[in-house]
Scaffold this motif. Structure first.
Motif, PDB file in Angstrom:
ATOM      1  N   PHE A 288       0.804  -0.981  -0.107  1.00 52.75           N
ATOM      2  CA  PHE A 288      -0.113  -0.010   0.070  1.00 52.75           C
ATOM      3  C   PHE A 288       0.915   1.278  -0.118  1.00 52.75           C
ATOM      4  O   PHE A 288       0.937   2.140  -0.951  1.00 52.75           O
ATOM      5  N   PHE A 289       1.706   1.350   0.960  1.00 55.86           N
ATOM      6  CA  PHE A 289       2.931   2.328   1.025  1.00 55.86           C
ATOM      7  C   PHE A 289       4.271   1.222   1.075  1.00 55.86           C
ATOM      8  O   PHE A 289       4.198   0.236   1.645  1.00 55.86           O
ATOM      9  N   GLY A 290       5.379   1.701   0.139  1.00 55.66           N
ATOM     10  CA  GLY A 290       6.284   0.907   0.493  1.00 55.66           C
ATOM     11  C   GLY A 290       6.977   0.531   1.677  1.00 55.66           C
ATOM     12  O   GLY A 290       6.971  -0.284   2.128  1.00 55.66           O
ATOM     13  N   ALA A 291       7.251   1.801   2.206  1.00 49.20           N
ATOM     14  CA  ALA A 291       7.862   1.619   3.667  1.00 49.20           C
ATOM     15  C   ALA A 291       7.147   2.987   4.265  1.00 49.20           C
ATOM     16  O   ALA A 291       7.021   4.104   3.530  1.00 49.20           O
ATOM     17  N   TYR A 292       7.065   3.018   5.619  1.00 48.21           N
ATOM     18  CA  TYR A 292       6.361   4.090   6.279  1.00 48.21           C
ATOM     19  C   TYR A 292       6.932   4.257   7.720  1.00 48.21           C
ATOM     20  O   TYR A 292       7.372   3.069   8.311  1.00 48.21           O
ATOM     21  N   THR A 293       6.989   5.457   7.971  1.00 45.55           N
ATOM     22  CA  THR A 293       7.620   5.668   9.481  1.00 45.55           C
ATOM     23  C   THR A 293       6.596   6.718  10.200  1.00 45.55           C
ATOM     24  O   THR A 293       6.112   7.720   9.658  1.00 45.55           O
ATOM     25  N   SER A 294       6.645   6.437  11.448  1.00 44.41           N
ATOM     26  CA  SER A 294       5.652   7.450  12.116  1.00 44.41           C
ATOM     27  C   SER A 294       6.439   7.608  13.771  1.00 44.41           C
ATOM     28  O   SER A 294       6.641   6.699  14.335  1.00 44.41           O
TER      29      SER A 294
ATOM     30  N   GLY B 160       5.726   5.739  -2.234  1.00 48.35           N
ATOM     31  CA  GLY B 160       6.890   4.489  -2.293  1.00 48.35           C
ATOM     32  C   GLY B 160       7.494   4.463  -0.851  1.00 48.35           C
ATOM     33  O   GLY B 160       7.614   3.507  -0.321  1.00 48.35           O
ATOM     34  N   LEU B 161       8.035   5.697  -0.440  1.00 43.15           N
ATOM     35  CA  LEU B 161       8.570   5.971   0.905  1.00 43.15           C
ATOM     36  C   LEU B 161       7.919   7.043   1.639  1.00 43.15           C
ATOM     37  O   LEU B 161       7.858   8.132   0.994  1.00 43.15           O
ATOM     38  N   ASP B 162       7.371   6.892   2.910  1.00 46.00           N
ATOM     39  CA  ASP B 162       6.512   7.838   3.620  1.00 46.00           C
ATOM     40  C   ASP B 162       6.919   7.841   4.844  1.00 46.00           C
ATOM     41  O   ASP B 162       6.511   7.555   5.997  1.00 46.00           O
ATOM     42  N   PRO B 163       8.084   8.814   5.073  1.00 46.81           N
ATOM     43  CA  PRO B 163       8.259   9.399   6.468  1.00 46.81           C
ATOM     44  C   PRO B 163       7.401  10.278   7.127  1.00 46.81           C
ATOM     45  O   PRO B 163       7.007  11.315   6.319  1.00 46.81           O
ATOM     46  N   HIS B 164       6.801   9.907   7.979  1.00 49.20           N
ATOM     47  CA  HIS B 164       5.381  10.797   8.753  1.00 49.20           C
ATOM     48  C   HIS B 164       5.543  10.913   9.992  1.00 49.20           C
ATOM     49  O   HIS B 164       6.282  10.260  10.853  1.00 49.20           O
ATOM     50  N   THR B 165       4.701  11.933  10.428  1.00 50.57           N
ATOM     51  CA  THR B 165       3.986  12.319  11.824  1.00 50.57           C
ATOM     52  C   THR B 165       5.333  12.168  12.804  1.00 50.57           C
ATOM     53  O   THR B 165       5.521  11.226  13.510  1.00 50.57           O
ATOM     54  N   GLY B 166       6.136  13.510  12.876  1.00 46.70           N
ATOM     55  CA  GLY B 166       6.944  13.402  14.122  1.00 46.70           C
ATOM     56  C   GLY B 166       8.115  12.560  13.830  1.00 46.70           C
ATOM     57  O   GLY B 166       9.032  12.593  14.914  1.00 46.70           O
ATOM     58  N   SER B 167       8.590  12.163  12.876  1.00 41.23           N
ATOM     59  CA  SER B 167       9.793  11.220  12.606  1.00 41.23           C
ATOM     60  C   SER B 167      10.895  12.183  12.479  1.00 41.23           C
ATOM     61  O   SER B 167      10.791  13.288  12.059  1.00 41.23           O
TER      62      SER B 167
END
Length: 216
Positions: free
Chosen positions: A140-146, A165-172
């Motif tokens: 769905f997303f390749g890779a994700y951080t929160s 593809g790559l979704d660094p997210h939310t306070g990372s």
């Protein structure tokens, strides 16, 4: 993982994790690591990890460590004899949470995740770790951080994912995103969203995506 499967095989729950071919393991139940544990998914003993398709199938941890080295991880639909291809369904996912450390080397994660919080594919949440020389495709997303910290993404490929593809997210914070490729993702190739700070973005190639190449 091979040791875990071997221990289960000696008891009444041997079908929970089955070695269906040499080095290929089918997980029929969720696998959750306890705090303080370390689990290795590594070739040659483990080459393929398949998570039986279903909404509550996952590999997860809280306050634990894991390493995937030379392994292919995917969902598995036994009716098709292959991965679950519909990202609109609740597919299996990988989530390392609450002080965990997830490290991925030379591995492939595919056909994972759906539109549920931190179940997007391969997820670092309030954790750290790294991914190098690996491929994330058809998630769905390749890779994700929160709220992750210090995660290093170097030399990976993020392609053909349903959204990003790559979704660094939310306070990372303090992420390194270096020398990766992102292409043929349906929306953005790489997207930094919601208070992502103090990172390094360098030497990436993002092309042929449905929307933007790199978004900050």
């Amino acid at each position: 993982l091979a040791d875990v499967a071997g221990a289960l095989a000696r008891g009444p729950r041997g079908d929970w994790i089955e070695e269906t071919a040499p080095g290929t393991y089918l997980l029929r139940v969720p696998l959750t690591q306890a705090p303080g544990t370390m689990l290795s998914f590594a070739a040659p003993a483990v080459r393929r990890v398949r998570l039986l398709d279903g909404p509550e199938m996952y590999i997860s941890a809280m306050g634990a460590r894991a390493r995937f080295d030379g392994v292919e991880v995917s969902s598995w639909d036994p009716r098709r004899g292959g991965p679950a291809t519909d990202p609109d369904r609740s597919r299996p996912f990988v989530l390392y949470d609450e002080g965990s450390d997830l490290r991925v080397v030379g591995s492939t994660f595919s056909y994972l995740g759906s539109d549920r919080s931190s179940a997007y594919g391969v997820n670092w949440r309030r954790s750290t770790g790294a991914a190098s020389r690996s491929v994330f495709h058809h998630n769905f997303f390749g890779a994700y951080t929160s709220q992750a910290h210090g995660v290093v993404f170097r030399g990976n490929t993020f392609r053909d994912n349903a959204v990003y593809g790559l979704d660094p997210h939310t306070g990372s914070t303090r992420l390194v995103v270096e020398d990766n490729r992102a292409f043929r993702n349906r929306v953005h190739g790489i997207v930094f969203s919601e208070d992502v700070t103090d990172g390094v973005v360098r030497g990436n190639r993002s092309y042929a995506n449905g929307d933007n190449g790199i978004v900050v």
